[in-house]
Design an enzyme around this catalytic site. Sequence first.
Site, PDB file in Angstrom:
ATOM      1  N   GLY A  48       0.785  -1.242   0.000  1.00  0.00           N
ATOM      2  CA  GLY A  48       0.000   0.000   0.000  1.00  0.00           C
ATOM      3  C   GLY A  48       0.812   1.284   0.000  1.00  0.00           C
ATOM      4  O   GLY A  48       0.366   2.304  -0.520  1.00  0.00           O
ATOM      5  N   GLU A 104       3.734   4.507   5.483  1.00  0.00           N
ATOM      6  CA  GLU A 104       2.588   3.592   5.393  1.00  0.00           C
ATOM      7  C   GLU A 104       1.426   4.298   4.697  1.00  0.00           C
ATOM      8  O   GLU A 104       1.330   5.525   4.713  1.00  0.00           O
ATOM      9  CB  GLU A 104       2.227   3.164   6.830  1.00  0.00           C
ATOM     10  CG  GLU A 104       0.946   2.386   7.012  1.00  0.00           C
ATOM     11  CD  GLU A 104       0.950   1.007   6.388  1.00  0.00           C
ATOM     12  OE1 GLU A 104       1.289   0.896   5.192  1.00  0.00           O
ATOM     13  OE2 GLU A 104       0.574   0.042   7.080  1.00  0.00           O
ATOM     14  N   ASP A 105       0.545   3.502   4.081  1.00  0.00           N
ATOM     15  CA  ASP A 105      -0.608   4.108   3.396  1.00  0.00           C
ATOM     16  C   ASP A 105      -1.699   4.551   4.356  1.00  0.00           C
ATOM     17  O   ASP A 105      -2.208   5.664   4.267  1.00  0.00           O
ATOM     18  CB  ASP A 105      -1.181   3.151   2.328  1.00  0.00           C
ATOM     19  CG  ASP A 105      -1.571   1.778   2.869  1.00  0.00           C
ATOM     20  OD1 ASP A 105      -1.272   1.474   4.042  1.00  0.00           O
ATOM     21  OD2 ASP A 105      -2.173   0.996   2.115  1.00  0.00           O
ATOM     22  N   ASP A 108      -5.497   1.896  10.356  1.00  0.00           N
ATOM     23  CA  ASP A 108      -6.900   1.573  10.553  1.00  0.00           C
ATOM     24  C   ASP A 108      -7.045   1.038  11.982  1.00  0.00           C
ATOM     25  O   ASP A 108      -7.078   1.825  12.931  1.00  0.00           O
ATOM     26  CB  ASP A 108      -7.261   0.546   9.457  1.00  0.00           C
ATOM     27  CG  ASP A 108      -8.720   0.240   9.334  1.00  0.00           C
ATOM     28  OD1 ASP A 108      -9.535   1.147   9.459  1.00  0.00           O
ATOM     29  OD2 ASP A 108      -9.067  -0.933   9.095  1.00  0.00           O
ATOM     30  N   THR A 112      -1.478  -3.751  12.122  1.00  0.00           N
ATOM     31  CA  THR A 112      -0.329  -3.907  11.223  1.00  0.00           C
ATOM     32  C   THR A 112       0.868  -3.110  11.738  1.00  0.00           C
ATOM     33  O   THR A 112       1.985  -3.623  11.826  1.00  0.00           O
ATOM     34  CB  THR A 112      -0.694  -3.426   9.805  1.00  0.00           C
ATOM     35  OG1 THR A 112      -1.846  -4.135   9.372  1.00  0.00           O
ATOM     36  CG2 THR A 112       0.448  -3.659   8.827  1.00  0.00           C
ATOM     37  N   LEU A 113       0.614  -1.848  12.084  1.00  0.00           N
ATOM     38  CA  LEU A 113       1.726  -0.997  12.510  1.00  0.00           C
ATOM     39  C   LEU A 113       2.305  -1.416  13.849  1.00  0.00           C
ATOM     40  O   LEU A 113       3.510  -1.313  14.057  1.00  0.00           O
ATOM     41  CB  LEU A 113       1.297   0.469  12.520  1.00  0.00           C
ATOM     42  CG  LEU A 113       1.904   1.240  11.366  1.00  0.00           C
ATOM     43  CD1 LEU A 113       3.421   1.348  11.519  1.00  0.00           C
ATOM     44  CD2 LEU A 113       1.634   0.521  10.038  1.00  0.00           C
ATOM     45  N   LYS A 136      -7.332   6.640  10.063  1.00  0.00           N
ATOM     46  CA  LYS A 136      -8.756   6.426  10.364  1.00  0.00           C
ATOM     47  C   LYS A 136      -8.873   6.230  11.871  1.00  0.00           C
ATOM     48  O   LYS A 136      -8.981   5.091  12.340  1.00  0.00           O
ATOM     49  CB  LYS A 136      -9.223   5.123   9.702  1.00  0.00           C
ATOM     50  CG  LYS A 136      -9.893   5.242   8.358  1.00  0.00           C
ATOM     51  CD  LYS A 136     -10.536   3.889   8.029  1.00  0.00           C
ATOM     52  CE  LYS A 136     -10.473   3.565   6.573  1.00  0.00           C
ATOM     53  NZ  LYS A 136     -10.942   2.204   6.254  1.00  0.00           N
ATOM     54  N   ASP A 164      -5.656  -0.776  -2.110  1.00  0.00           N
ATOM     55  CA  ASP A 164      -6.293  -1.697  -3.048  1.00  0.00           C
ATOM     56  C   ASP A 164      -7.752  -1.941  -2.731  1.00  0.00           C
ATOM     57  O   ASP A 164      -8.199  -1.816  -1.597  1.00  0.00           O
ATOM     58  CB  ASP A 164      -5.573  -3.046  -3.028  1.00  0.00           C
ATOM     59  CG  ASP A 164      -5.746  -3.771  -1.697  1.00  0.00           C
ATOM     60  OD1 ASP A 164      -5.349  -3.208  -0.659  1.00  0.00           O
ATOM     61  OD2 ASP A 164      -6.292  -4.892  -1.694  1.00  0.00           O
ATOM     62  N   ARG A 170      -4.687   0.007  -7.271  1.00  0.00           N
ATOM     63  CA  ARG A 170      -3.658   0.746  -6.530  1.00  0.00           C
ATOM     64  C   ARG A 170      -3.094   1.882  -7.375  1.00  0.00           C
ATOM     65  O   ARG A 170      -2.480   2.804  -6.869  1.00  0.00           O
ATOM     66  CB  ARG A 170      -2.506  -0.186  -6.139  1.00  0.00           C
ATOM     67  CG  ARG A 170      -2.900  -1.321  -5.197  1.00  0.00           C
ATOM     68  CD  ARG A 170      -1.651  -2.101  -4.782  1.00  0.00           C
ATOM     69  NE  ARG A 170      -1.953  -3.366  -4.126  1.00  0.00           N
ATOM     70  CZ  ARG A 170      -2.186  -3.515  -2.826  1.00  0.00           C
ATOM     71  NH1 ARG A 170      -2.148  -2.478  -2.020  1.00  0.00           N
ATOM     72  NH2 ARG A 170      -2.430  -4.711  -2.319  1.00  0.00           N
TER      73      ARG A 170
HETATM   74  P1  IMP Z   1      -4.747  -2.126  10.243  1.00  0.00           P
HETATM   75  O1  IMP Z   1      -3.828  -3.268  10.570  1.00  0.00           O
HETATM   76  O2  IMP Z   1      -6.184  -2.464  10.595  1.00  0.00           O
HETATM   77  O3  IMP Z   1      -4.311  -0.801  10.808  1.00  0.00           O
HETATM   78  O4  IMP Z   1      -4.811  -2.045   8.671  1.00  0.00           O
HETATM   79  C1  IMP Z   1      -3.788  -1.550   7.960  1.00  0.00           C
HETATM   80  C2  IMP Z   1      -3.791  -2.100   6.548  1.00  0.00           C
HETATM   81  O5  IMP Z   1      -5.107  -2.447   6.123  1.00  0.00           O
HETATM   82  C3  IMP Z   1      -3.312  -1.029   5.627  1.00  0.00           C
HETATM   83  O6  IMP Z   1      -1.921  -1.113   5.449  1.00  0.00           O
HETATM   84  C4  IMP Z   1      -4.094  -1.327   4.363  1.00  0.00           C
HETATM   85  O7  IMP Z   1      -3.378  -2.236   3.549  1.00  0.00           O
HETATM   86  C5  IMP Z   1      -5.372  -1.990   4.826  1.00  0.00           C
HETATM   87  N1  IMP Z   1      -6.512  -1.044   4.866  1.00  0.00           N
HETATM   88  C6  IMP Z   1      -7.096  -0.482   5.948  1.00  0.00           C
HETATM   89  N2  IMP Z   1      -8.102   0.338   5.608  1.00  0.00           N
HETATM   90  C7  IMP Z   1      -8.160   0.302   4.259  1.00  0.00           C
HETATM   91  C8  IMP Z   1      -9.011   0.959   3.287  1.00  0.00           C
HETATM   92  O8  IMP Z   1      -9.907   1.778   3.577  1.00  0.00           O
HETATM   93  N3  IMP Z   1      -8.754   0.656   1.979  1.00  0.00           N
HETATM   94  C9  IMP Z   1      -7.774  -0.210   1.593  1.00  0.00           C
HETATM   95  N4  IMP Z   1      -6.968  -0.833   2.457  1.00  0.00           N
HETATM   96  C10 IMP Z   1      -7.152  -0.584   3.783  1.00  0.00           C
HETATM   97 MG    MG Z   2      -4.298  -3.710   1.760  1.00  0.00          MG
END
Ligand code: IMP
Ligand code: MG
Length: 188
Positions: A48, A104-105, A108, A112-113, A136, A164, A170
């Site tokens: 991302g 990072e993109d 959420d 992941t981070l 977010k 994506d 992307r």
């Molecule tokens: P987290 O682990 O829930 O913080 O999610 C992080 C990862 O989920 C990001 O690196 C994205 O790849 C994916 N992600 C979270 N929200 C979105 C979205 O709205 N669109 C696309 N990918 C997302």
């Molecule tokens: Mg993704």
Amino acid sequence: MPLPHEKYLEEVLIDEASLQKRVAELGQQITADYAACPDLLMICILKGGIMFLVDLTRHVHVPHEIDFLAVSSYGKGSRESTGKVRIDMDLSTNVSDRHILIVEDIIDSGETLRFVMDVLLARRPASLRLCTLLNKPSRRRIEIPIDYVGFEIENKFVFGYGLDLDEKFRNLPFIGVVKLDALPEAEG
Ligand code: IMP
Ligand code: MG
């Protein structure tokens, strides 16, 4: 002929000009903050973060290296974090005693981070900061300290500019909101 992404696009949330303007501002801020840093290493979280890294790095006017860490947290076809994150491709750089900036993109849930930061911190960098294009905050399950944020967004599923929709789109130069009723049900 409509373009292939158009049936999934509810609205453009952040257009190309606004993205490019904000990325340039972040680059200026990073340039100022790392002016005295001799060995900045920008680590792009794949997939991302790719578009953001490529644009951002061209606005960072301190000598720096780039490297790539591929992780996955969502099963293919799923739009919810599984909470399980794994490394798909590791760095090629030894980060011990290096000044690291993660690129990072989107943040959420934060799962992941948290995983990425724990992996990197265990390798004893000299410093570790985080730059995310999108945040977010309403979705956060794990608190993550963020040093640079491009845009705070509402709880909407977005795509384009690295993000994506089931691995596609992307390449779009803007961030769009996904039209949920145009999607097949997510698996998993
Ligand atoms: P987290 O682990 O829930 O913080 O999610 C992080 C990862 O989920 C990001 O690196 C994205 O790849 C994916 N992600 C979270 N929200 C979105 C979205 O709205 N669109 C696309 N990918 C997302
Ligand atoms: Mg993704």
